[in-house]
Design an enzyme around this catalytic site. Structure first.
Site, PDB file in Angstrom:
ATOM      1  N   GLY A   1       0.835  -1.204   0.000  1.00 36.43           N
ATOM      2  CA  GLY A   1       0.000   0.000   0.000  1.00 36.43           C
ATOM      3  C   GLY A   1       0.866   1.249   0.000  1.00 36.43           C
TER       4      GLY A   1
ATOM      5  N   GLY B   1       6.455  -2.487   3.001  1.00 36.05           N
ATOM      6  CA  GLY B   1       6.054  -2.944   4.321  1.00 36.05           C
ATOM      7  C   GLY B   1       6.497  -4.379   4.546  1.00 36.05           C
TER       8      GLY B   1
ATOM      9  N   THR C   1       5.086   2.139   5.970  1.00 30.06           N
ATOM     10  CA  THR C   1       3.673   1.854   6.220  1.00 30.06           C
ATOM     11  C   THR C   1       3.067   2.980   7.032  1.00 30.06           C
ATOM     12  OG1 THR C   1       2.056   0.461   7.349  1.00 30.06           O
ATOM     13  CG2 THR C   1       4.275   0.359   8.213  1.00 30.06           C
TER      14      THR C   1
ATOM     15  N   ASP D   1       0.775   2.414   8.947  1.00 26.40           N
ATOM     16  CA  ASP D   1       0.315   1.759  10.184  1.00 26.40           C
ATOM     17  C   ASP D   1       1.335   1.869  11.326  1.00 26.40           C
ATOM     18  OD1 ASP D   1      -1.829   0.951   8.632  1.00 26.40           O
ATOM     19  OD2 ASP D   1      -0.963  -1.015   8.196  1.00 26.40           O
TER      20      ASP D   1
ATOM     21  N   ARG E   1     -24.567  14.529  18.879  1.00 26.88           N
ATOM     22  CA  ARG E   1     -24.417  13.136  18.457  1.00 26.88           C
ATOM     23  C   ARG E   1     -23.090  12.560  18.936  1.00 26.88           C
ATOM     24  NH1 ARG E   1     -25.845  14.326  12.170  1.00 26.88           N
ATOM     25  NH2 ARG E   1     -28.060  13.804  12.244  1.00 26.88           N
TER      26      ARG E   1
ATOM     27  N   ARG F   1      -4.382  -1.847  10.694  1.00 29.11           N
ATOM     28  CA  ARG F   1      -4.371  -3.310  10.755  1.00 29.11           C
ATOM     29  C   ARG F   1      -4.338  -3.799  12.206  1.00 29.11           C
ATOM     30  NH1 ARG F   1      -5.102  -5.559   6.299  1.00 29.11           N
ATOM     31  NH2 ARG F   1      -4.640  -7.653   7.005  1.00 29.11           N
TER      32      ARG F   1
ATOM     33  N   GLU G   1      -9.321  -0.110  12.961  1.00 30.58           N
ATOM     34  CA  GLU G   1     -10.013  -1.142  12.171  1.00 30.58           C
ATOM     35  C   GLU G   1      -9.823  -2.546  12.758  1.00 30.58           C
ATOM     36  OE1 GLU G   1      -8.400  -1.033   8.177  1.00 30.58           O
ATOM     37  OE2 GLU G   1      -6.369  -1.467   8.853  1.00 30.58           O
TER      38      GLU G   1
ATOM     39  N   HIS H   1      -8.971   5.232   2.807  1.00 32.63           N
ATOM     40  CA  HIS H   1      -7.746   5.558   2.070  1.00 32.63           C
ATOM     41  C   HIS H   1      -7.392   7.040   2.061  1.00 32.63           C
ATOM     42  CE1 HIS H   1      -8.706   1.507   0.893  1.00 32.63           C
ATOM     43  NE2 HIS H   1      -7.431   1.360   0.646  1.00 32.63           N
TER      44      HIS H   1
HETATM   45  O1  F6P Z   1      -1.121  -1.365   5.573  1.00 30.89           O
HETATM   46  C1  F6P Z   1      -1.663  -0.186   5.117  1.00 30.89           C
HETATM   47  C2  F6P Z   1      -3.157  -0.281   4.974  1.00 30.89           C
HETATM   48  O2  F6P Z   1      -3.618   0.991   4.581  1.00 30.89           O
HETATM   49  C3  F6P Z   1      -3.887  -0.789   6.211  1.00 30.89           C
HETATM   50  O3  F6P Z   1      -3.999   0.192   7.202  1.00 30.89           O
HETATM   51  C4  F6P Z   1      -5.195  -1.242   5.610  1.00 30.89           C
HETATM   52  O4  F6P Z   1      -5.797  -2.264   6.385  1.00 30.89           O
HETATM   53  C5  F6P Z   1      -4.781  -1.783   4.273  1.00 30.89           C
HETATM   54  O5  F6P Z   1      -3.523  -1.202   3.959  1.00 30.89           O
HETATM   55  C6  F6P Z   1      -5.746  -1.486   3.173  1.00 30.89           C
HETATM   56  O6  F6P Z   1      -5.313  -2.098   2.002  1.00 30.89           O
HETATM   57  P1  F6P Z   1      -5.922  -1.809   0.560  1.00 30.89           P
HETATM   58  O7  F6P Z   1      -5.263  -0.585   0.018  1.00 30.89           O
HETATM   59  O8  F6P Z   1      -5.577  -3.015  -0.223  1.00 30.89           O
HETATM   60  O9  F6P Z   1      -7.392  -1.619   0.718  1.00 30.89           O
END
Ligand code: F6P
Length: 362
Positions: A14, A116, A139, A141, A176, A185, A236, A286
């Site tokens: 990614g 990554g 990354t 993350d 709200r 991840r 997530e 994204h």
């Molecule tokens: O590892 C980076 C990341 O953006 C994660 O945070 C996420 O779970 C994953 O990649 C999303 O991947 P994709 O771009 O394939 O949807």
């Protein structure tokens, strides 16, 4: 070792803000030494089909540092050891031999693999087949072992914090609770740092399994103090105590990795059910990977790229550049792959959040 090295560079997995800054620094630092640099397109795929490979010169990379994405393109479906066989769904084959052959035929000395965990694991396997590699960790993350931080993380946190600030004003107007899902991840770094900076009421991260009643108790406490709105940040990969991660159906694109997502919607529904509060959920997705890198990420990415070339010049091979402030150091790739750097549950940021009254649902 030859004096005039020929470097290949690819970006895999990614994307992350700062990739172009790494490419810039690698190109500039290599050219200053009189070396050549070639850009490999689309991760490892560009070493299978080498037709789009192009030299990277100072002129070519001029001005790319502020831009998000990667001028080389990337993919997270590009494992040369596991390539889909065209026309035969579910069948895969090992094409890594072609990469080794092309790498040698084109006269490359070192592959700088920016990626990554997945891309660095592939780099390590290629090094075992004779390709000298130097890895640069990437990354948003921030979950890669061996390095204090990866570039892209600071930008992702800034984007998420900005979103929390904006959501706060609409949440307050409507009284709200907004439940915001962020990436990361199996690690809660983005949720923790953005939630702390954006004054969330609760932050739910994979490292601390949560109880929804505790989150609701925090919302109720708000109400008692006259604050009739709230922000809950959910990573997530966050899980309820005794529960499982929420995943989405795998995309039909040959990826084997689990796709996370959907926990915010569930948390929001439970908050409404238990407290009667109106809630809305959203997934930042994204957005967190896009845009111009922050100054911190630009500098970090430039330092990673320049350090990769310095390490190559010093004779290092099959290592990853790691950020161990104040230095950039070399660590063996096998020491860092397949290990997730999680948030320490007793970290100072967690303690700070607890002192601010932020709930982790525990
Ligand atoms: O590892 C980076 C990341 O953006 C994660 O945070 C996420 O779970 C994953 O990649 C999303 O991947 P994709 O771009 O394939 O949807």
């Amino acid at each position: 070792m030859t004096d005039r090295l020929r470097i290949a560079i690819n970006t895999g997995g990614g994307d992350a803000p700062g990739l172009n800054a790494v490419i810039y620094a690698v190109t500039m630092a290599a050219h200053r030494r009189g070396w050549e640099v070639y850009g490999i397109q689309s991760g490892y795929a560009g070493l299978l089909d080498t037709s789009k490979m192009a030299p990277l010169t100072p002129e070519r990379v001029s001005g790319i540092v502020p831009y998000g994405g990667t001028i080389l393109g990337t993919t997270n479906r590009g494992d040369p050891f596991h390539r889909p066989v065209p026309g035969v769904p579910g069948e895969f084959r090992d094409e890594s031999g072609v990469i080794v052959e092309n790498f040698r035929r084109l006269g490359f000395d070192v592959l700088v693999a920016v990626g990554g965990d997945g891309s660095l694991s592939i780099a390590h396997k290629l090094s075992q087949k004779g390709i000298p590699v130097v890895g640069v960790p990437k990354t948003i993350d921030n979950d890669l072992a061996g390095t204090l931080q990866t570039f892209g993380f600071d930008t992702a946190v800034s984007t998420a914090t900005d979103a929390l600030d904006k959501l706060g004003s609409t949440a307050a107007s409507h009284e709200r609770v907004m439940v915001v899902e962020v990436m990361g991840r199996y690690a809660g770094w983005i949720a923790l740092n953005s939630g702390a900076s954006g004054s969330a009421d609760a932050i739910l991260i994979p490292e601390v399994p949560f109880e929804i009643d505790k989150v609701c108790a925090r919302i109720a406490e708000n109400e008692r103090h006259g604050k009739r709105w709230g922000i809950v940040v959910v990573a997530e990969g966050a899980t309820p105590k005794g529960g499982a991660m929420v995943t989405r159906a795998p995309a039909a694109d040959g990826r084997t990795e689990v796709i996370l997502g959907g926990i915010a919607e569930q948390v929001a529904a439970e908050i409404t059910r238990r407290t009667g509060k109106e809630t809305r959920s959203l997934v930042l997705g994204h957005l967190q990977r896009g845009g111009s890198p922050t100054t911190f990420d630009r500098l970090l990415a430039l330092r990673f790229g320049a350090a990769a070339i310095r390490l190559i010049a010093e004779g290092h091979r099959n290592v990853m550049v790691a950020f161990r402030p104040p230095e950039m150091v070399a660590v063996p790739i096998p020491d860092v792959i397949s290990k997730t750097k999680k948030v320490p549950v007793d970290s100072d940021t967690i303690l700070t959040c607890r002192d601010m009254g932020i709930s982790f649902g525990d």
